[in-house]
Design an enzyme around this catalytic site. Sequence first.
Site: not given
Length: 655
Positions: A370, A373, A406, A507
């Site tokens: 989201a 890339a 990224k 996470d």
Amino acid sequence: MKGVKKEGWISYKVDGLFSFLWQKRYLVLNDSYLAFYKSDKCNEEPVLSVPLTSITNVSRIQLKQNCFEILRATDQKENISPINSYFYESNSKRSIFISTRTERDLHGWLDAIFAKCPLLSGVSSPTNFTHKVHVGFDPKVGNFVGVPDSWAKLLQTSEITYDDWNRNSKAVIKALQFYEDYNGLDTMQFNDHLNTSLDLKPLKSPTRYIINKRTNSIKRSVSRTLRKGKTDSILPVYQSELKPFPRPSDDDYKFTNIEDNKVREEGRVHVSKESTADSQTKQLGKKEQKVIQSHLRRHDNNSTFRPHRLAPSAPATKNHDSKTKWHKEDLLELKNNDDSNEIIMKMKTVAIDVNPRPYFQLVEKAGQGASGAVYLSKRIKLPQENDPRFLKSHCHRVVGERVAIKQIRLSEQPKKQLIMNELLVMNDSRQENIVNFLEAYIIDDEELWVIMEYMEGGCLTDILDAVARSNTGEHSSPLNENQMAYIVKETCQGLKFLHNKKIIHRDIKSDNILLNSQGLVKITDFGFCVELTEKRSKRATMVGTPYWMAPEIVNQKGYDEKVDVWSLGIMLIEMIEGEPPYLNEDPLKALYLIANNGSPKLRHPESVSKQTKQFLDACLQVNVESRASVRKLLTFEFLSMACSPEQLKVSLKWH
């Protein structure tokens, strides 16, 4: 046209007998429908009209360039052509695949659809709701009664039963509150939390009842080979098997051409977990469907359970055991902290304000999320060495090295503060068990490039995906206990470094543990991390991935760095059994089980050593005070069983 929110030309196809045909249509989004017309005049009946209330999921896929999938519920009343009606059951789910001309068009349609669909955009909490509510299960209608409408919708699509309610009604309420808050934060208009006095009464078992559930054909819908690609954070995710489409060329930089035949053959990567390959799953037995279902949960990249990344800022809680609520002042602080100009200025304290395209050759696209890339790239030139931001990282850089890049379009990010948070933490976290941040670039305040070391071994999930299965359908891990101990030990070292800096990762899971070809283990993805201070020694923000979450987060209590210890224990179970507990449950039911069951149990405890079970027990204590710290975990005998990096390299060959 009146009420039109977005319109434009697209190509589309539907699943069915003629699903190989792509047709050009004029797509119109209004307040109630998504309509497909043959022309842009829109003066005739649409070829296809989809009620927004029927859309249950939207996700980007790589079936075609600039393509996304809409998953919608259907019923007998819907107008389906006779030739296709044979393939669809009542209350089933159908997919529509839409391809746009450009990347920008794609993001525009995704944003517009997410904003207008009630099942995707979240439901804000009821306000001024103070009367006493009698909540229960009505056997006559086979459903829960006396609950807010938003909860009723969740319960209708969940697997929570009246038995669950009778067993622990408070856990059901906690799961509902958590789920709604987790998904609805971005749409909250500073409403007060639900203020309800609930009369929780046990229910009599009905002689006959029906619980509205998702059908097995919906949940068990994709094969393991398509479970790739999570790039929600700014950190890279690697896909060792798929080579997706390259980013289109632009005027000032030409990217290397990448073969896309493999993608076209293998199909979608970012797929809706409730939609893909229904026709295939109908041919599977119950055992095979159960296997597929469990792996839909692991990479829930675009599901309704995680539509947005929540901000790391959180209110302090004075009472560890009291329920924490969102307050107006906290949301105002969150809103103020997301000022774009201020955030970009802070980013520039770390990122270099130059165009990085001359410095890198983008080799292939490794993932799409989201936020942007990820590209596998090659460094062809070094930036100016006199820039202090370049010198500050103290990383050794050489021309010809492989890196991961990224690319993030800042103008398209709703929560730039999360990206800034991750960037600053990475820049300040230099340790051998944390993925190296090399440098970052900001281009015209519009685009951010984050340069990271390339971990060619991929993530731990890739190794776990290489599991073999016995005749009973149970997982048999490709890792032995010595290899598991090594991975856990290295992860503990990275967590010890973070916790010493008063940083909680929040996470930890197999997706966020990367490996290189030498068997080195490193933690990635700091989008959810948060810093503890004297003022806020406990946090209360609802973030992370639910199946790995500690009970105190689901119960909305204050928490500290020991939530990472719980997630580490769940990750060890994941290594042993191939998946975390409750992965085959729907998200709401999983939250209920986490809140109700306490410490999860191994399916086959006899298959692991006493040392492993002792370590798990120390990690998975529900009582936070009894749960071990990372420093304490490093003294456990289980970690002394750790193999060498060279012995882990063998398992990297599995994928």
